[in-house]
Write a protein that holds these residues in place. Structure first.
Motif, PDB file in Angstrom:
ATOM      1  N   SER A 148      -4.020  -1.261  -7.061  1.00  0.00           N
ATOM      2  CA  SER A 148      -4.283  -2.197  -8.152  1.00  0.00           C
ATOM      3  C   SER A 148      -3.033  -2.941  -8.614  1.00  0.00           C
ATOM      4  N   HIS A 149      -1.898  -2.723  -7.965  1.00  0.00           N
ATOM      5  CA  HIS A 149      -0.683  -3.432  -8.374  1.00  0.00           C
ATOM      6  C   HIS A 149      -0.792  -4.901  -7.955  1.00  0.00           C
ATOM      7  N   PRO A 150      -0.468  -5.847  -8.842  1.00  0.00           N
ATOM      8  CA  PRO A 150      -0.640  -7.261  -8.503  1.00  0.00           C
ATOM      9  C   PRO A 150       0.310  -7.759  -7.405  1.00  0.00           C
ATOM     10  N   ARG A 184      -0.053   6.251   6.914  1.00  0.00           N
ATOM     11  CA  ARG A 184      -0.603   5.537   5.754  1.00  0.00           C
ATOM     12  C   ARG A 184       0.009   6.064   4.462  1.00  0.00           C
ATOM     13  N   ALA A 185       0.144   7.385   4.351  1.00  0.00           N
ATOM     14  CA  ALA A 185       0.768   7.966   3.160  1.00  0.00           C
ATOM     15  C   ALA A 185       2.203   7.486   3.025  1.00  0.00           C
ATOM     16  N   ALA A 186       2.914   7.403   4.148  1.00  0.00           N
ATOM     17  CA  ALA A 186       4.312   6.939   4.115  1.00  0.00           C
ATOM     18  C   ALA A 186       4.388   5.479   3.697  1.00  0.00           C
ATOM     19  N   ALA A 187       3.478   4.657   4.221  1.00  0.00           N
ATOM     20  CA  ALA A 187       3.495   3.235   3.874  1.00  0.00           C
ATOM     21  C   ALA A 187       3.230   3.040   2.384  1.00  0.00           C
ATOM     22  N   LEU A 188       2.273   3.778   1.841  1.00  0.00           N
ATOM     23  CA  LEU A 188       1.981   3.670   0.417  1.00  0.00           C
ATOM     24  C   LEU A 188       3.133   4.207  -0.432  1.00  0.00           C
ATOM     25  N   ALA A 189       3.772   5.295   0.038  1.00  0.00           N
ATOM     26  CA  ALA A 189       4.922   5.834  -0.691  1.00  0.00           C
ATOM     27  C   ALA A 189       6.079   4.838  -0.698  1.00  0.00           C
ATOM     28  N   PHE A 190       6.308   4.188   0.427  1.00  0.00           N
ATOM     29  CA  PHE A 190       7.377   3.193   0.532  1.00  0.00           C
ATOM     30  C   PHE A 190       7.068   1.996  -0.378  1.00  0.00           C
ATOM     31  N   ALA A 191       5.811   1.543  -0.341  1.00  0.00           N
ATOM     32  CA  ALA A 191       5.408   0.437  -1.214  1.00  0.00           C
ATOM     33  C   ALA A 191       5.574   0.816  -2.677  1.00  0.00           C
ATOM     34  N   PRO A 214       6.412 -13.079  -6.781  1.00  0.00           N
ATOM     35  CA  PRO A 214       5.969 -11.829  -7.419  1.00  0.00           C
ATOM     36  C   PRO A 214       5.495 -12.041  -8.846  1.00  0.00           C
ATOM     37  N   PHE A 215       4.477 -11.250  -9.231  1.00  0.00           N
ATOM     38  CA  PHE A 215       3.959 -11.316 -10.592  1.00  0.00           C
ATOM     39  C   PHE A 215       4.771 -10.444 -11.543  1.00  0.00           C
ATOM     40  N   GLU A 216       5.091  -9.226 -11.110  1.00  0.00           N
ATOM     41  CA  GLU A 216       5.788  -8.279 -11.976  1.00  0.00           C
ATOM     42  C   GLU A 216       7.071  -7.738 -11.361  1.00  0.00           C
ATOM     43  N   ALA A 217       6.991  -7.304 -10.115  1.00  0.00           N
ATOM     44  CA  ALA A 217       8.113  -6.638  -9.468  1.00  0.00           C
ATOM     45  C   ALA A 217       9.091  -7.664  -8.889  1.00  0.00           C
ATOM     46  N   GLU A 218      10.165  -7.162  -8.305  1.00  0.00           N
ATOM     47  CA  GLU A 218      11.129  -8.050  -7.661  1.00  0.00           C
ATOM     48  C   GLU A 218      10.623  -8.523  -6.303  1.00  0.00           C
ATOM     49  N   GLY A 272       7.798   0.221  -7.724  1.00  0.00           N
ATOM     50  CA  GLY A 272       8.090   1.000  -8.919  1.00  0.00           C
ATOM     51  C   GLY A 272       6.888   1.437  -9.708  1.00  0.00           C
ATOM     52  N   SER A 273       5.730   1.583  -9.046  1.00  0.00           N
ATOM     53  CA  SER A 273       4.515   1.974  -9.771  1.00  0.00           C
ATOM     54  C   SER A 273       3.610   2.789  -8.855  1.00  0.00           C
ATOM     55  N   PRO A 274       3.934   4.073  -8.649  1.00  0.00           N
ATOM     56  CA  PRO A 274       3.156   4.882  -7.712  1.00  0.00           C
ATOM     57  C   PRO A 274       1.663   4.945  -8.014  1.00  0.00           C
ATOM     58  N   GLU A 275       1.312   5.090  -9.292  1.00  0.00           N
ATOM     59  CA  GLU A 275      -0.109   5.238  -9.616  1.00  0.00           C
ATOM     60  C   GLU A 275      -0.896   3.990  -9.250  1.00  0.00           C
ATOM     61  N   ARG A 276      -0.373   2.821  -9.587  1.00  0.00           N
ATOM     62  CA  ARG A 276      -1.114   1.589  -9.288  1.00  0.00           C
ATOM     63  C   ARG A 276      -1.106   1.270  -7.806  1.00  0.00           C
ATOM     64  N   VAL A 277      -0.034   1.623  -7.120  1.00  0.00           N
ATOM     65  CA  VAL A 277      -0.024   1.423  -5.667  1.00  0.00           C
ATOM     66  C   VAL A 277      -1.053   2.330  -5.018  1.00  0.00           C
TER      67      VAL A 277
END
Length: 360
Positions: free
Chosen positions: A61-63, A40-47, A91-95, A52-57
């Motif tokens: 809360s990233h859209p 799970r930590a790896a999946a969130l780190a990859f996401a 996508p709303f913000e990212a690529e 490009g937004s570790p805190e929101r991921v």
């Protein structure tokens, strides 16, 4: 330090995920391996790297991050249909948009079939991350359309370091014993460090020894003592889940399903861990009895093991290991009733070790 260094070891998984970032991600990945090893930590780190937004991921809360988790004991088709509707939003913000499916091995057949359609022809901007404890329940059609990212149990050294970080006051023998009991899983190490776990462990080892030491041993009473610990762990997990869903946009039914699943999952995990620790005690009797004390899992209980590892108990201890492992397999693979399974096991253990019982 890159984001993948936030979880220990897993060199092959890290290599594959770093290569995906360097070369451009595929449309789907399947992170698989035992619980509590960093998937799970790896999946969130990859996401986080993809968006490009570790805190929101991390806060989810990233859209452009969509997270799907089981409600109840399965991921059902309605949840996958909702994901599929979202999948065709740009996508709303990212690529990219990242779709994280936790507990992917809990998809029922209809849900897996529905997801397969988008794994075959996903939108170019979508990256789907499936996280599974077990590959077995997932259809081959799902597995073949994902890049597989394997995770392994962690080394005893890695678990011991994590235990030392969380509980620096423990003695060396206790730290070693807990690291071995965790069996390569950080979630189990965390469970063992819970103050209530020490009490449950004392009860468990008292039951393990009473099988051959107590002339008045009653399997039903002993099973009841073990079940008290299992139910207490489930109740604690239920409270944690109830606290965790506060503020989430869930219906009353969805909230109750999530809480029940957390409770049942914790009780099942506690049952399996109880059986593993019970098997480890009888295996330790064999190790100490044959002069291999350094191999003992319960390295902080060597005095008791030396006292108990008499020659006449060794054959019974070997049979006890086999009996506990058979019960573990049934509990892991089948829908058993924990209390009855434990009572039946303790009857069998008593029978196998009866010749070694101390009489008054």
């Amino acid at each position: 330090m890159d984001t993948f260094e936030t979880f220990p070891e897993q060199a092959e998984a890290k290599r594959l995920l770093r290569a995906a970032l360097a070369e451009g991600p595929a449309h789907a990945y399947l992170l698989h391996g035992p619980p509590g090893v960093g998937k799970r930590a790896a999946a969130l780190a990859f996401a986080a790297e993809l968006l490009g937004s570790p805190e929101r991921v991390e806060r989810r809360s990233h859209p452009d991050l969509y997270v799907l988790e089981p409600l109840g004991d399965q991921i059902r088709i309605d949840a996958v249909r909702e994901l599929r509707r979202d999948l065709h939003m740009r996508p709303f913000e990212a690529e990219r948009r990242v779709y994280l499916v936790l507990g992917a091995d809990l998809m029922n057949e209809d849900a897996a079939d529905a997801l397969l359609k988008d794994l075959e022809e996903p939108p170019s901007y979508a990256v789907i991350l499936l996280v599974a404890n077990d590959l077995g329940p997932l259809p081959e059609t799902i597995r073949s359309r994902c890049q597989l990212v394997p995770f392994r149990r962690l080394s005893e050294r890695a678990v011991r370091e994590e235990i030392e970080r969380r509980a620096p006051g423990l003695g060396e023998d206790e730290r070693t014993a807990l690291a071995r009991l965790a069996a390569g899983r950080l979630d189990r190490a965390a469970r063992l460090l819970d103050p209530a776990a020490a009490g449950r462990r004392n009860v468990l080892l008292d039951v393990a020894r009473s099988v051959y030491l107590d002339p008045a041993f009653e399997p039903a009473d002993a099973a009841g003592r073990l079940m008290e610990g299992i139910r207490a762990r489930g109740a604690a997990a239920r409270e944690e889940a109830q606290a965790g869903i506060e503020g989430l946009d869930l219906t009353a039914r969805e909230a109750e399903q999530r809480v029940r699943r957390a409770q049942r999952g914790a009780e099942r995990e506690e049952l399996l861990a109880t059986l593993e620790e019970l098997a480890a005690w009888y295996r330790d009797l064999l190790a100490v009895g044959s002069g291999a004390e350094t191999a003992a899992v319960h390295s902080d209980r060597l005095d008791e093991l030396r006292e108990d590892a008499t020659r006449e108990r060794l054959l019974g201890a070997e049979q006890a290991c086999e009996a506990v492992r058979a019960t573990w397999r049934n509990a892991e693979e089948l829908n058993v009733t924990p209390g009855l399974a434990l009572e039946a096991l303790l009857v069998e253990l008593r029978r196998g070790l009866a010749g070694a019982v101390v009489t008054a």
